[in-house]
Structures are given as structure tokens and as C-alpha cells.
Design a protein around this motif. Structure first.
Motif, PDB file in Angstrom:
ATOM      1  N   ARG A   1       8.603  -2.325  14.477  1.00 50.36           N
ATOM      2  CA  ARG A   1       9.914  -2.149  13.832  1.00 50.36           C
ATOM      3  C   ARG A   1      10.772  -3.399  14.071  1.00 50.36           C
ATOM      4  N   GLU A   2      10.770  -3.890  15.305  1.00 52.50           N
ATOM      5  CA  GLU A   2      11.527  -5.115  15.624  1.00 52.50           C
ATOM      6  C   GLU A   2      10.979  -6.326  14.874  1.00 52.50           C
ATOM      7  N   LEU A   3       9.664  -6.445  14.830  1.00 53.95           N
ATOM      8  CA  LEU A   3       9.054  -7.571  14.108  1.00 53.95           C
ATOM      9  C   LEU A   3       9.406  -7.527  12.627  1.00 53.95           C
ATOM     10  N   LEU A   4       9.408  -6.333  12.055  1.00 49.45           N
ATOM     11  CA  LEU A   4       9.771  -6.203  10.641  1.00 49.45           C
ATOM     12  C   LEU A   4      11.239  -6.588  10.415  1.00 49.45           C
TER      13      LEU A   4
ATOM     14  N   ASP B   1       2.041  -4.611   1.153  1.00 46.27           N
ATOM     15  CA  ASP B   1       2.039  -5.753   2.067  1.00 46.27           C
ATOM     16  C   ASP B   1       2.664  -5.389   3.412  1.00 46.27           C
ATOM     17  N   ARG B   2       3.709  -4.590   3.386  1.00 51.05           N
ATOM     18  CA  ARG B   2       4.351  -4.139   4.625  1.00 51.05           C
ATOM     19  C   ARG B   2       3.380  -3.275   5.434  1.00 51.05           C
TER      20      ARG B   2
ATOM     21  N   GLY C   1      -6.969   0.462   3.949  1.00 50.33           N
ATOM     22  CA  GLY C   1      -7.800   1.038   4.998  1.00 50.33           C
ATOM     23  C   GLY C   1      -7.015   1.952   5.928  1.00 50.33           C
ATOM     24  N   THR C   2      -6.025   2.624   5.372  1.00 48.12           N
ATOM     25  CA  THR C   2      -5.150   3.507   6.148  1.00 48.12           C
ATOM     26  C   THR C   2      -5.266   4.923   5.613  1.00 48.12           C
ATOM     27  N   LYS C   3      -5.333   5.896   6.491  1.00 48.88           N
ATOM     28  CA  LYS C   3      -5.406   7.285   6.043  1.00 48.88           C
ATOM     29  C   LYS C   3      -4.066   7.706   5.440  1.00 48.88           C
ATOM     30  N   PRO C   4      -4.100   8.526   4.393  1.00 46.93           N
ATOM     31  CA  PRO C   4      -2.847   8.994   3.789  1.00 46.93           C
ATOM     32  C   PRO C   4      -1.898   9.646   4.795  1.00 46.93           C
ATOM     33  N   VAL C   5      -2.443  10.399   5.742  1.00 48.26           N
ATOM     34  CA  VAL C   5      -1.588  11.047   6.740  1.00 48.26           C
ATOM     35  C   VAL C   5      -0.858  10.004   7.590  1.00 48.26           C
ATOM     36  N   THR C   6      -1.507   8.889   7.847  1.00 40.49           N
ATOM     37  CA  THR C   6      -0.879   7.810   8.619  1.00 40.49           C
ATOM     38  C   THR C   6       0.219   7.143   7.801  1.00 40.49           C
ATOM     39  N   ILE C   7      -0.022   6.959   6.520  1.00 42.80           N
ATOM     40  CA  ILE C   7       0.998   6.385   5.638  1.00 42.80           C
ATOM     41  C   ILE C   7       2.237   7.265   5.650  1.00 42.80           C
ATOM     42  N   ARG C   8       2.037   8.567   5.499  1.00 42.50           N
ATOM     43  CA  ARG C   8       3.184   9.492   5.522  1.00 42.50           C
ATOM     44  C   ARG C   8       3.882   9.480   6.872  1.00 42.50           C
ATOM     45  N   TYR C   9       3.113   9.348   7.955  1.00 41.17           N
ATOM     46  CA  TYR C   9       3.699   9.260   9.297  1.00 41.17           C
ATOM     47  C   TYR C   9       4.561   8.000   9.421  1.00 41.17           C
ATOM     48  N   TYR C  10       4.049   6.861   8.941  1.00 43.33           N
ATOM     49  CA  TYR C  10       4.820   5.619   8.998  1.00 43.33           C
ATOM     50  C   TYR C  10       6.126   5.748   8.209  1.00 43.33           C
ATOM     51  N   GLU C  11       6.087   6.476   7.114  1.00 44.15           N
ATOM     52  CA  GLU C  11       7.325   6.752   6.369  1.00 44.15           C
ATOM     53  C   GLU C  11       8.268   7.601   7.227  1.00 44.15           C
ATOM     54  N   LYS C  12       7.730   8.625   7.828  1.00 37.59           N
ATOM     55  CA  LYS C  12       8.537   9.557   8.624  1.00 37.59           C
ATOM     56  C   LYS C  12       9.236   8.852   9.781  1.00 37.59           C
ATOM     57  N   VAL C  13       8.543   7.920  10.453  1.00 37.37           N
ATOM     58  CA  VAL C  13       9.141   7.231  11.601  1.00 37.37           C
ATOM     59  C   VAL C  13       9.928   5.985  11.199  1.00 37.37           C
ATOM     60  N   GLY C  14       9.927   5.663   9.918  1.00 32.45           N
ATOM     61  CA  GLY C  14      10.791   4.611   9.414  1.00 32.45           C
ATOM     62  C   GLY C  14      10.267   3.194   9.441  1.00 32.45           C
TER      63      GLY C  14
END
Length: 138
Positions: A68-71, A49-50, A15-28
Motif C-alpha cells: 500500500r505504501e509502495l503504491l 498493471d496495478r 495468475g491471480t485467483k478471483p477470490v484474491t482479486i476481490r480480497y485486494y479490492e476489499k482491503v484497498g
């Protein structure tokens, strides 16, 4: 399980937009996806799952820094969960503060609404009050 997801499939599954997925990759917060022979992103079940973890955390109001801290804490499987509990308690306090702020806003809006006498905008006591032109609205 060796299932791999394209960005579109991952978006649908979480349930996540592709642009958001790419953003989450970009910010690590989500690792960069592997690429297939054609150069398309491929995501594993662990990455799905992540992403679900990230989405649930965002839904609870955690910032990306908090997530990020929780992960990082989640990766320390043998450590005490006290730090995780502390983060949750801080978030709970913040949510309670926001609820108090929202209740104060609700009460102020109720007060403003109650002073409406109908009529025309030129005589609107709500507009007067919001613009600071009147001290008579109580």
C-alpha cells in the motif's frame, strides 16, 4: 487502450485467483472495479498493471501494508525515490534475517537427522530430542 477485463480474464492475465482479486479490492490495494450494465466487474489495463505490481511485490515478501505504501509512493511520480529505496533496504534486511533463521533450522535438522540410529519409534532419539525428554542428543 480501452480494454476491459472480467474478473476471470484478469485472473488469467495475472495468475491471480478471483477470490484474491476481490480480497485486494476489499482491503484497498486494488481499487473497486467498475461494473457493466449486467453488474459484472470490469477491470482496466491500469488495474491489471496495478495487480501485477501487487503480485510482484508479494513475491518479494512485501506485506500488504508495505505494498500500500509502495503504491502511494508510485503515485508521486515527481518525488525522490529515496523512500522506495529505503523500503527495499528494510525488506532486504528482513529477507537476510530469514535466510539466517532458515540456515539455523537446516543445521538443527541435520544434527537431529545425524543422531538417527534406525530402529523403532520407542527408541527414536529424534522424537526424544523434539519432546525435550533427552539432553543426550548433541
Amino acid at each position: 487502450m480501452n480494454k476491459k477485463f472480467t474478473v476471470g480474464q484478469l485472473a488469467t492475465a495475472t495468475g491471480t485467483k478471483p477470490v484474491t482479486i476481490r480480497y485486494y479490492e476489499k482491503v484497498g490495494v486494488l481499487p473497486s472495479a467498475s461494473r457493466d450494465e449486467s453488474g459484472y466487474r470490469r477491470y482496466s489495463v491500469a488495474e491489471r498493471d496495478r495487480l501485477l505490481f501487487i503480485r510482484r511485490s508479494r513475491a518479494l515478501g512485501f506485506s500488504l501494508d508495505d505494498i500500500r505504501e509502495l503504491l502511494e509512493l508510485a503515485d508521486q511520480t515527481e518525488d525522490s525515490c529515496a523512500a522506495v529505496d529505503a523500503k527495499v533496504q528494510v525488506q532486504l534486511s528482513e529477507i537476510r534475517r530469514r535466510i539466517e533463521d532458515l540456515r539455523a533450522m537446516e543445521n538443527e535438522l541435520k544434527r537431529l537427522s545425524a543422531c538417527c540410529n534406525g530402529g523403532v519409534i520407542e527408541e527414536c532419539r529424534i522424537i526424544e530430542s523434539l519432546s525435550g525428554r533427552s539432553t543426550t542428543v548433541k
